[in-house]
Scaffold this motif. Structure first.
Motif, short mmCIF file in Angstrom:
data_model
loop_
_atom_site.label_atom_id
_atom_site.label_comp_id
_atom_site.label_asym_id
_atom_site.label_seq_id
_atom_site.Cartn_x
_atom_site.Cartn_y
_atom_site.Cartn_z
N ALA A 9 1.24 -2.22 8.99
CA ALA A 9 -0.10 -2.68 9.38
C ALA A 9 -1.06 -2.66 8.20
N GLY A 10 -0.55 -3.11 7.04
CA GLY A 10 -1.44 -3.29 5.89
C GLY A 10 -2.03 -4.69 5.93
N SER A 11 -2.43 -5.20 4.76
CA SER A 11 -3.10 -6.50 4.71
C SER A 11 -2.19 -7.61 5.24
N TRP A 12 -0.95 -7.64 4.76
CA TRP A 12 -0.08 -8.78 5.07
C TRP A 12 0.45 -8.70 6.50
N GLY A 13 0.81 -7.51 6.96
CA GLY A 13 1.28 -7.36 8.34
C GLY A 13 0.19 -7.77 9.32
N THR A 31 2.23 0.71 13.09
CA THR A 31 1.82 1.45 11.89
C THR A 31 2.38 2.87 11.98
N HIS A 32 2.60 3.49 10.83
CA HIS A 32 3.08 4.88 10.89
C HIS A 32 1.94 5.87 11.11
N SER A 33 0.72 5.36 11.26
CA SER A 33 -0.42 6.25 11.46
C SER A 33 -1.01 6.10 12.87
N LYS A 48 -9.67 -1.03 6.56
CA LYS A 48 -9.23 -0.57 5.22
C LYS A 48 -8.56 -1.75 4.50
N TYR A 49 -7.98 -2.66 5.27
CA TYR A 49 -7.17 -3.72 4.66
C TYR A 49 -7.77 -5.11 4.76
N LEU A 50 -8.44 -5.43 5.88
CA LEU A 50 -9.00 -6.78 6.03
C LEU A 50 -10.35 -6.68 6.73
N SER A 104 8.29 -8.91 2.53
CA SER A 104 7.96 -7.99 1.43
C SER A 104 8.47 -8.56 0.12
N LYS A 105 7.76 -8.23 -0.98
CA LYS A 105 8.10 -8.86 -2.26
C LYS A 105 8.38 -7.79 -3.31
N GLY A 106 9.64 -7.44 -3.46
CA GLY A 106 9.94 -6.44 -4.48
C GLY A 106 11.43 -6.32 -4.74
N PRO A 137 2.74 -18.78 -1.64
CA PRO A 137 1.38 -18.44 -2.10
C PRO A 137 0.45 -18.17 -0.92
N SER A 138 0.25 -16.90 -0.58
CA SER A 138 -0.42 -16.60 0.69
C SER A 138 -1.16 -15.28 0.62
N HIS A 139 -2.38 -15.30 0.13
CA HIS A 139 -3.18 -14.07 0.17
C HIS A 139 -3.55 -13.78 1.61
N ALA A 140 -3.34 -12.53 2.03
CA ALA A 140 -3.64 -12.12 3.41
C ALA A 140 -5.09 -12.46 3.78
N GLU A 141 -5.99 -12.25 2.83
CA GLU A 141 -7.43 -12.46 3.12
C GLU A 141 -7.70 -13.89 3.57
N SER A 254 -5.45 -10.94 -5.67
CA SER A 254 -4.14 -10.36 -6.00
C SER A 254 -4.29 -8.92 -6.50
N ARG A 255 -3.59 -8.01 -5.82
CA ARG A 255 -3.63 -6.60 -6.25
C ARG A 255 -2.93 -6.44 -7.59
N ASN A 256 -1.88 -7.26 -7.82
CA ASN A 256 -1.19 -7.17 -9.11
C ASN A 256 -2.10 -7.64 -10.24
N MET A 278 -3.91 0.23 -2.50
CA MET A 278 -3.00 -0.68 -1.80
C MET A 278 -1.78 -0.86 -2.69
N VAL A 279 -0.72 -1.44 -2.11
CA VAL A 279 0.52 -1.52 -2.87
C VAL A 279 0.40 -2.52 -4.03
N VAL A 280 0.92 -2.11 -5.21
CA VAL A 280 0.99 -3.02 -6.37
C VAL A 280 2.48 -3.14 -6.69
N GLU A 281 3.12 -4.08 -6.02
CA GLU A 281 4.59 -4.16 -6.06
C GLU A 281 5.14 -4.39 -7.47
N GLY A 282 4.36 -5.09 -8.31
CA GLY A 282 4.85 -5.45 -9.65
C GLY A 282 5.21 -4.24 -10.49
N1 LIG Z 1 -1.32 -8.77 0.88
C1 LIG Z 1 -0.82 -9.98 0.70
O1 LIG Z 1 -1.58 -10.95 0.57
C2 LIG Z 1 0.65 -10.20 0.66
C3 LIG Z 1 1.56 -9.14 0.59
N2 LIG Z 1 2.90 -9.40 0.55
C4 LIG Z 1 3.87 -8.31 0.51
O2 LIG Z 1 3.87 -7.61 1.74
C5 LIG Z 1 4.27 -6.25 1.54
C6 LIG Z 1 3.24 -5.34 2.18
O3 LIG Z 1 2.04 -5.56 1.47
P1 LIG Z 1 0.58 -5.37 2.04
O4 LIG Z 1 0.54 -5.42 3.51
O5 LIG Z 1 -0.28 -6.28 1.32
O6 LIG Z 1 0.33 -3.88 1.53
P2 LIG Z 1 -0.90 -2.92 1.84
O7 LIG Z 1 -1.01 -1.98 0.72
O8 LIG Z 1 -2.07 -3.74 2.24
O9 LIG Z 1 -0.39 -2.14 3.12
C7 LIG Z 1 0.82 -1.45 3.15
C8 LIG Z 1 1.03 -0.90 4.54
O10 LIG Z 1 2.32 -0.30 4.63
C9 LIG Z 1 2.15 1.01 5.14
N3 LIG Z 1 3.20 1.90 4.69
C10 LIG Z 1 3.37 2.47 3.47
N4 LIG Z 1 4.47 3.25 3.47
C11 LIG Z 1 4.99 3.18 4.73
C12 LIG Z 1 6.11 3.79 5.36
N5 LIG Z 1 6.93 4.60 4.70
N6 LIG Z 1 6.33 3.51 6.67
C13 LIG Z 1 5.51 2.70 7.34
N7 LIG Z 1 4.43 2.08 6.80
C14 LIG Z 1 4.18 2.33 5.50
C15 LIG Z 1 0.78 1.44 4.64
O11 LIG Z 1 0.32 2.53 5.41
P3 LIG Z 1 -0.90 3.48 4.90
O12 LIG Z 1 -2.16 2.75 5.31
O13 LIG Z 1 -0.68 4.74 5.65
O14 LIG Z 1 -0.76 3.60 3.41
C16 LIG Z 1 0.01 0.16 4.91
O15 LIG Z 1 -0.32 0.03 6.27
C17 LIG Z 1 4.41 -6.08 0.02
O16 LIG Z 1 5.75 -6.18 -0.33
C18 LIG Z 1 3.62 -7.26 -0.55
O17 LIG Z 1 4.10 -7.68 -1.81
C19 LIG Z 1 3.38 -10.67 0.59
C20 LIG Z 1 2.53 -11.74 0.67
C21 LIG Z 1 1.10 -11.59 0.70
#
Ligand SMILES: NC(=O)C1=CN([C@@H]2O[C@H](COP(=O)(O)OP(=O)(O)OC[C@H]3O[C@@H](n4cnc5c(N)ncnc54)[C@H](OP(=O)(O)O)[C@@H]3O)[C@@H](O)[C@H]2O)C=CC1
Ligand SMILES: O=C(CO)COP(=O)(O)O
Length: 345
Positions: A9-13, A31-33, A48-50, A104-106, A137-141, A254-256, A278-282
């Motif tokens: 449940a981050g930005s992209w989910g 979400t795990h929270s 926190k994300y969007l 996911s991208k990594g 090419p797809s920013h969550a925002e 882009s976070r990267n 937020m995650v910086v996959e690069g």
């Molecule tokens: N954002 C974007 O525009 C895009 C992202 N992506 C890809 O999508 C993937 C996710 O990115 P994004 O959503 O942006 O990342 P964010 O940093 O926005 O969110 C990551 C989410 O994953 C959760 N998380 C982290 N560790 C775990 C775990 N062990 N179990 C369950 N949940 C966990 C985080 O929880 P917590 O809040 O507790 O940290 C948070 O909710 C990445 O691989 C990214 O490259 C792909 C295309 C577009």
């Protein structure tokens, strides 16, 4: 209409859940929270994300078993480092057949595995051929605001790719299909390294020429490694290749790019990651690609330079100087050979 569990449940989910809910599907956002799930259900925001409001029909869950109950499709959108853990739990719970789409991208450092390979390793009874990857090419925002976006879904199972296309496709989210899982995953993962580089270049105060050079020579590097690993080189000219490179190398979303920008301005990696939140996959993928390039003797000078900045505290300016002063060469020499070999095999 389908019952879909979106795991992560981050930005992209969250953005992908909005697309699915707009398409009339029953969406469970896991979400795990526990606190985050309660907050989403009571406020219909995930701020926190969007910034945008989330449709009320999206229900958030922190209980994975409850989220998965009766679903036909699972969309995996956690950071790559969490894929194994989430799939391990998924494997324990899922009894009925489901389709797995990941976004996911990594690449995993150490094993150098793509996300579909990690899923395959953790899921006992799931065919690798049935895994679908969604990338482009797809920013969550922007997706969350329903701004025009195009992505590709790839699977070796053509029927599953088409079902995923159907699931997500709408008037502002156009979805193409492909069978090149390797190319689509590598394009999405490796562009993050180049986006770090574009951010570093901007942080150093360099201009458009430097960034265009990074994007173009970065694409050459991605194509070189990707083709070596079995991808269709044409995929790198598509949305998950050049499309995603452009969107991440040129955008403040882009976070990267943002992390690279801070590195270029003189911060070290720990300071940058603390600040990002937020995650910086690069960062992890640079480690994986650097290891691979070194082991297999694939030429990846930009990736190597970025690895040195991230992990060996090399100064970004020194790395640029090294890149600019490499031996003189023909632009297309090895790429031309690579493509010729592939198509005359
Ligand atoms: N954002 C974007 O525009 C895009 C992202 N992506 C890809 O999508 C993937 C996710 O990115 P994004 O959503 O942006 O990342 P964010 O940093 O926005 O969110 C990551 C989410 O994953 C959760 N998380 C982290 N560790 C775990 C775990 N062990 N179990 C369950 N949940 C966990 C985080 O929880 P917590 O809040 O507790 O940290 C948070 O909710 C990445 O691989 C990214 O490259 C792909 C295309 C577009
Ligand atoms: O992959 C993305 C857009 O397609 C998002 O990139 P960042 O992870 O750099 O924000």
């Amino acid at each position: 209409m389908s019952k879909v569990a979106v795991l992560g449940a981050g930005s992209w989910g969250t953005a992908l859940s909005i697309v699915l809910a707009d398409n009339g599907h029953d969406v469970r956002l896991w979400t795990h929270s526990k606190d985050q799930a309660e907050k989403i259900n009571s406020t219909h925001k995930n701020d926190k994300y969007l910034e945008i409001m989330i449709p009320e029909k999206i229900k958030a869950y922190s209980d994975l078993e409850a989220a998965l109950n009766g679903v036909t499709d699972v969309v995996l959108v956690v950071p790559t480092k969490a894929i194994r853990e989430v799939c391990h739990n998924l494997n324990r719970i899922v009894k009925n057949p489901v389709r797995i789409i990941h976004a996911s991208k990594g690449i995993e450092p150490g094993t150098l595995k793509r996300v579909s390979q990690l899923i395959d390793e953790e899921m006992d009874n799931y065919n690798y051929e049935d895994i679908v990857v969604l990338s482009g090419p797809s920013h969550a925002e922007e997706v969350a605001k329903r701004q025009p976006t195009t992505v590709t879904v790839a699977s070796i199972n053509e029927e599953y790719a088409k079902l995923a296309q159907e699931l997500f496709f709408n008037e502002s989210f156009r979805v193409y299909t492909s069978n090149d899982v390797i190319g689509i995953e590598l394009g999405g993962a490796l562009k993050n390294i180049i986006a770090l580089g574009a951010g570093i270049s901007d942080g150093l105060g360099y201009g458009d020429n430097a960034k265009a050079a990074l994007i173009t020579r970065g694409l050459a590097e991605i194509t070189r490694l990707g083709t070596y690993l079995g991808a269709n080189p044409l995929s790198f000219l598509g949305l998950p290749g050049v499309g995603d490179l452009i969107v991440t190398c040129t955008s403040v979303h882009s976070r990267n790019w943002r992390a690279g920008n801070l590195l270029g301005k003189g911060k070290n990696l720990d300071e940058v990651l603390d600040q990002m939140g937020m995650v910086v996959e690069g960062v992890r993928t640079a480690e994986a690609a650097y290891q691979f390039a070194a082991e297999e003797d694939v030429e990846m000078p930009i990736t190597t330079g970025i690895y040195q900045i991230l992990y060996n505290n090399q100064k970004p300016k020194d790395v640029v100087e090294q890149l600019m002063n490499r031996d003189k060469r023909e632009e297309m020499d090895d790429l031309a050979t690579l493509l010729r070999n592939r198509y005359t095999r």
